[in-house]
Write an enzyme that holds these catalytic residues in place. Sequence first.
Site: not given
Ligand code: THU
Length: 133
Positions: A47, A45, A92, A89, A56, A58
């Site tokens: 941000e 991830n 994704c 999520c 994300c 994935e």
């Molecule tokens: N996140 C992912 O990268 N993948 C997931 O399957 C769930 C959430 C990340 C998004 C964000 O940067 C952090 O986790 C919190 O939501």
Amino acid sequence: MEKKDVTALLSAAFSAREQAYAPYSRFSVGAAIMTEDGRIYKGCNVENASYPAGLCAERCAIGAAVAEGKRAFKAIAIVGSEAVYTTPCGICRQVLHEFHVPLVICARTREDYLFIEGENLLPHAFDDTALHS
Ligand code: THU
């Protein structure tokens, strides 16, 4: 999928998680996707101070594979915190559906993971069948 492939994918997902850029949520996620021809692509991830701009793990992994010309996949592994199985999520799931990823492996640790079949990820998904009907 063979145990050795699961092990390799999990190992790559854990390694990708180390690169996560998650200063806002403090929730680091790593993902690794295996192509039909056995290659592995990693994502984490990423941000942003503008929260919705965050990516994300994935989708980063899928993007890395697609950028190398790979569009056929065997499985993706996802690892977040040890406390829970980190499942994809909604956005994704839509992207995993687009590329027909048949298997999602959600890991808490290298030994503790669950499998989600691709067909159970997003019931009644919107896809190109609607667009081309
Ligand atoms: N996140 C992912 O990268 N993948 C997931 O399957 C769930 C959430 C990340 C998004 C964000 O940067 C952090 O986790 C919190 O939501």
